[in-house]
Design an enzyme around this catalytic site. Structure first.
Site, PDB file in Angstrom:
ATOM      1  N   CYS A 276      -7.664  -6.143   5.124  1.00  0.00           N
ATOM      2  CA  CYS A 276      -8.939  -5.892   5.808  1.00  0.00           C
ATOM      3  C   CYS A 276     -10.022  -6.850   5.313  1.00  0.00           C
ATOM      4  CB  CYS A 276      -9.379  -4.453   5.587  1.00  0.00           C
ATOM      5  SG  CYS A 276      -9.530  -4.045   3.846  1.00  0.00           S
TER       6      CYS A 276
ATOM      7  N   HIS B  65       0.806  -1.233   0.000  1.00  0.00           N
ATOM      8  CA  HIS B  65       0.000   0.000   0.000  1.00  0.00           C
ATOM      9  C   HIS B  65       0.835   1.278   0.000  1.00  0.00           C
ATOM     10  CE1 HIS B  65      -3.094  -2.856   0.476  1.00  0.00           C
ATOM     11  NE2 HIS B  65      -2.756  -3.168   1.717  1.00  0.00           N
TER      12      HIS B  65
HETATM   13  C1  LIG Z   1      -5.530  -9.005   8.470  1.00  0.00           C
HETATM   14  C2  LIG Z   1      -5.243  -7.532   8.392  1.00  0.00           C
HETATM   15  C3  LIG Z   1      -6.294  -6.635   8.383  1.00  0.00           C
HETATM   16  C4  LIG Z   1      -6.041  -5.263   8.308  1.00  0.00           C
HETATM   17  N1  LIG Z   1      -7.104  -4.397   8.286  1.00  0.00           N
HETATM   18  C5  LIG Z   1      -6.880  -3.070   8.176  1.00  0.00           C
HETATM   19  C6  LIG Z   1      -7.973  -2.150   8.086  1.00  0.00           C
HETATM   20  O1  LIG Z   1      -9.151  -2.543   8.107  1.00  0.00           O
HETATM   21  N2  LIG Z   1      -7.695  -0.825   7.996  1.00  0.00           N
HETATM   22  C7  LIG Z   1      -6.417  -0.358   7.965  1.00  0.00           C
HETATM   23  O2  LIG Z   1      -6.213   0.863   7.833  1.00  0.00           O
HETATM   24  N3  LIG Z   1      -5.348  -1.210   8.054  1.00  0.00           N
HETATM   25  C8  LIG Z   1      -5.568  -2.535   8.163  1.00  0.00           C
HETATM   26  N4  LIG Z   1      -4.506  -3.408   8.252  1.00  0.00           N
HETATM   27  C9  LIG Z   1      -3.126  -2.864   8.312  1.00  0.00           C
HETATM   28  C10 LIG Z   1      -2.579  -2.607   6.911  1.00  0.00           C
HETATM   29  O3  LIG Z   1      -2.701  -3.759   6.115  1.00  0.00           O
HETATM   30  C11 LIG Z   1      -1.119  -2.190   6.989  1.00  0.00           C
HETATM   31  O4  LIG Z   1      -1.037  -1.025   7.773  1.00  0.00           O
HETATM   32  C12 LIG Z   1      -0.582  -1.937   5.597  1.00  0.00           C
HETATM   33  O5  LIG Z   1      -0.470  -3.147   4.898  1.00  0.00           O
HETATM   34  C13 LIG Z   1       0.773  -1.249   5.602  1.00  0.00           C
HETATM   35  O6  LIG Z   1       1.198  -1.092   4.287  1.00  0.00           O
HETATM   36  P1  LIG Z   1       2.732  -0.980   3.928  1.00  0.00           P
HETATM   37  O7  LIG Z   1       2.799  -0.887   2.438  1.00  0.00           O
HETATM   38  O8  LIG Z   1       3.382   0.074   4.737  1.00  0.00           O
HETATM   39  O9  LIG Z   1       3.379  -2.337   4.447  1.00  0.00           O
HETATM   40  P2  LIG Z   1       3.142  -3.865   4.094  1.00  0.00           P
HETATM   41  O10 LIG Z   1       1.726  -4.107   3.729  1.00  0.00           O
HETATM   42  O11 LIG Z   1       3.716  -4.617   5.233  1.00  0.00           O
HETATM   43  O12 LIG Z   1       4.024  -4.101   2.783  1.00  0.00           O
HETATM   44  C14 LIG Z   1       5.421  -4.097   2.804  1.00  0.00           C
HETATM   45  C15 LIG Z   1       5.940  -4.705   1.525  1.00  0.00           C
HETATM   46  O13 LIG Z   1       7.353  -4.667   1.535  1.00  0.00           O
HETATM   47  C16 LIG Z   1       7.864  -5.882   0.993  1.00  0.00           C
HETATM   48  N5  LIG Z   1       9.228  -6.071   1.518  1.00  0.00           N
HETATM   49  C17 LIG Z   1       9.621  -6.055   2.813  1.00  0.00           C
HETATM   50  N6  LIG Z   1      10.950  -6.223   2.911  1.00  0.00           N
HETATM   51  C18 LIG Z   1      11.414  -6.374   1.652  1.00  0.00           C
HETATM   52  C19 LIG Z   1      12.712  -6.604   1.102  1.00  0.00           C
HETATM   53  N7  LIG Z   1      13.788  -6.668   1.873  1.00  0.00           N
HETATM   54  N8  LIG Z   1      12.823  -6.730  -0.244  1.00  0.00           N
HETATM   55  C20 LIG Z   1      11.721  -6.644  -1.047  1.00  0.00           C
HETATM   56  N9  LIG Z   1      10.481  -6.419  -0.567  1.00  0.00           N
HETATM   57  C21 LIG Z   1      10.326  -6.272   0.753  1.00  0.00           C
HETATM   58  C22 LIG Z   1       6.858  -6.939   1.447  1.00  0.00           C
HETATM   59  O14 LIG Z   1       6.899  -8.081   0.609  1.00  0.00           O
HETATM   60  C23 LIG Z   1       5.538  -6.172   1.339  1.00  0.00           C
HETATM   61  O15 LIG Z   1       4.913  -6.360   0.091  1.00  0.00           O
HETATM   62  C24 LIG Z   1      -4.717  -4.783   8.285  1.00  0.00           C
HETATM   63  C25 LIG Z   1      -3.651  -5.692   8.287  1.00  0.00           C
HETATM   64  C26 LIG Z   1      -3.917  -7.056   8.333  1.00  0.00           C
HETATM   65  C27 LIG Z   1      -2.765  -8.001   8.308  1.00  0.00           C
END
Ligand SMILES: Cc1cc2nc3c(=O)[nH]c(=O)nc-3n(C[C@H](O)[C@H](O)[C@H](O)COP(=O)(O)OP(=O)(O)OC[C@H]3O[C@@H](n4cnc5c(N)ncnc54)[C@H](O)[C@@H]3O)c2cc1C
Ligand SMILES: NC(=O)c1ccc[n+]([C@@H]2O[C@H](COP(=O)([O-])OP(=O)(O)OC[C@H]3O[C@@H](n4cnc5c(N)ncnc54)[C@H](O)[C@@H]3O)[C@@H](O)[C@H]2O)c1
Length: 442
Positions: free
Chosen positions: A42, A10
């Site tokens: 979610c 995201h």
């Molecule tokens: C079951 C569940 C339900 C949720 N429900 C909600 C909700 O209703 N509302 C809400 O606001 N939030 C919700 N969340 C929280 C939300 O999903 C997270 O806050 C969000 O995914 C964060 O996004 P991000 O891109 O920062 O990190 P992440 O989603 O953790 O993505 C990080 C990415 O980095 C990649 N990565 C990591 N390290 C490396 C590396 N060394 N090399 C290459 N790639 C790498 C991973 O593969 C991943 O694709 C929920 C989470 C879960 C698990």
């Protein structure tokens, strides 16, 4: 200018789209170790609980959408190391091949990792997290097995409560464990959480609060969860005791928060001027606390991705801070909150007061009606609003956004007393619950 984005979920997606849509001169390289991108976690509980038909619509974009915009995107590619001095990232593909990418600006969007309890028996089969799409598939597969009858959910936070509901909807015996005395204790005061717990219990979920898991038992597959109070037969364990920032690549180079999140400024810039951090791997500014904090939410991931990209692209855009607004809907009972609960404020050494009100949503003569409860939390001295919680079987969700704005703008509880809130029997009462709660504030 070449920007490399590590993490294409995201936060990384929001940053990439903002750069690609607004700054045509930008060269964008996206790297992610996963097979898929844009999965909306979610929706996992909705799908596992069969409230939606399939997981297919839980992905909102794909690799080709970025390629069509001119980005280079490499999935199933792990970044193993970053040389922050030479500005090079070292990558490895799933086939084992290695390559390097240089950058002008780097965006760390590596997200979070579920906290892994280090308990005896943790390596048994049938113990899962619920973070990735793959975790959802794994849990769904096991819940579809008729031999899986007893499900233990460890952690009654957002993920735990939602998946407990889903497992119950699929006819399982569900036990929900938390060290705290109620569910959702980080988000809601007991006055709210206890209603959610009555709701969970009324739907047949066995609640075990103030109880800590100490071991998992079994031979190959998990057979029981042991806690400080007992031992419970189980065929499936779902661990949901929170997230930690995934800081592996930068923790030795960048300044980090007490939980390891990369510290960022108003432009999402880390302590290295060419490195930005967004989403769950970064800190965020809390307007309620008036301090930096850590709040892992998709909403924050998207907003911080947009901010970093505009600043890299050349448009100065300051973050305005967040309230950590959130909501949950379980067996038709809806709770929303923003800012700090009384408990959370006190934990942060803030002196706060609160005002509660409970009433029907609409005038008593309306046939369709339900109770609504509200708590507004405000600072004792300044009287600025720092939190609000609302609950009902009605959809009261939109009301919480006003409180989010109030916290962001530093509005006092007194300003709310005579605020112009319209009245129409279809929607609310002339003496509506927000006005009444504000008027009864000491
Ligand atoms: C079951 C569940 C339900 C949720 N429900 C909600 C909700 O209703 N509302 C809400 O606001 N939030 C919700 N969340 C929280 C939300 O999903 C997270 O806050 C969000 O995914 C964060 O996004 P991000 O891109 O920062 O990190 P992440 O989603 O953790 O993505 C990080 C990415 O980095 C990649 N990565 C990591 N390290 C490396 C590396 N060394 N090399 C290459 N790639 C790498 C991973 O593969 C991943 O694709 C929920 C989470 C879960 C698990
Ligand atoms: N509806 C939503 O907005 C939503 C839904 C799912 C996830 N999320 C976000 O995803 C992140 C992760 O969610 P989560 O549910 O894993 O975390 P959480 O912080 O919401 O809940 C973790 C729970 O685990 C409990 N806990 C901690 N250690 C424990 C232990 N050893 N034994 C038993 N219980 C223990 C805590 O008391 C807490 O209630 C959070 O930031 C959450 O806000 C949001």
């Amino acid at each position: 200018m070449k920007t490399v984005i590590i993490g294409a979920n995201h936060a990384g997606i929001a940053a990439a789209n903002t750069l690609l849509d607004n700054y045509p001169d930008q060269k964008v390289v996206m790297l992610d170790q996963n097979t898929n991108l844009s999965y909306l976690g979610c929706g996992t509980a909705l799908w596992v609980g069969r409230q939606i038909d399939s997981y297919e619509n839980l992905f909102y974009t794909d690799k080709s959408a970025f390629e069509a915009k001119g980005a280079v995107i490499r999935m199933e590619t792990t970044v193993e190391k970053v040389d922050f001095e030479k500005k090079i990232v070292f990558c490895r593909t799933k086939d084992g091949a290695s390559f390097e990418e240089n950058y002008d600006k780097l965006i760390l969007a590596t997200g979070s990792l579920p906290i892994a309890p280090t308990l005896p028996g943790s390596d048994l089969k049938g113990i899962s997290f619920l973070k990735l799409f793959q975790d959802g598939q794994n849990v769904d597969r096991q819940i579809s097995d008729p031999n899986v009858k007893d499900v233990a959910v460890i952690g009654a936070g957002y993920i735990g409560v939602e998946i407990a509901e889903a497992a119950k909807r699929r006819g399982k015996n569900v036990r929900l464990f938390d060290v705290a005395p109620t569910s959702l204790a980080s988000y809601y005061d007991p006055w709210f959480a206890e209603d959610m717990d009555k709701n969970l219990a009324a739907h047949g979920i066995e609640l075990h609060y103030g109880e800590r898991a100490t071991a998992y038992k079994g031979t190959e597959h998990v057979e029981a969860v042991v806690t400080d109070k007992g031992e419970y037969k189980t065929d499936l364990v779902i661990n949901a005791i929170g997230f930690l920032p995934n800081n592996a690549l930068g923790k030795d180079h960048l300044e980090c928060f007490r939980n390891g999140a990369y510290k960022v400024d108003k432009h999402q810039k880390t302590s290295d001027p060419d490195v930005y951090a967004v989403g769950d791997c970064a800190t965020i500014y809390s307007n309620a606390l008036r301090a930096e904090t850590y709040i892992a939410l998709a909403t924050n991931a998207v907003r911080t991705g947009i901010i970093a990209a505009h600043n890299i692209g050349g448009t100065t855009l300051d973050a305005i801070g967040v309230q950590g607004s959130n909501g949950i809907s379980i067996f038709g009972y809806n709770m929303v909150s923003t800012g700090l609960s009384v408990a959370a404020a006190q934990k942060n050494n803030m002196s706060v007061e609160y005002t509660d009100y409970e009433d029907l949503q609409r005038p008593g003569f309306m046939k369709e009606n339900a109770k609504v409860k509200i708590r507004i939390v405000y600072e004792s001295d300044s009287r600025r609003i720092v939190g609000a919680q609302m609950a009902s079987t009605e959809d009261i969700s939109m009301g919480i956004h006003m409180f989010s704005l109030a916290i962001e703008e530093g509005v006092t509880i007194d300003k709310l007393k005579l605020l112009d809130i319209f009245f129409l029997p279809h929607f609310n009462q002339p003496y509506n619950y927000i006005t009444m709660a504000a008027l009864s504030a000491k």
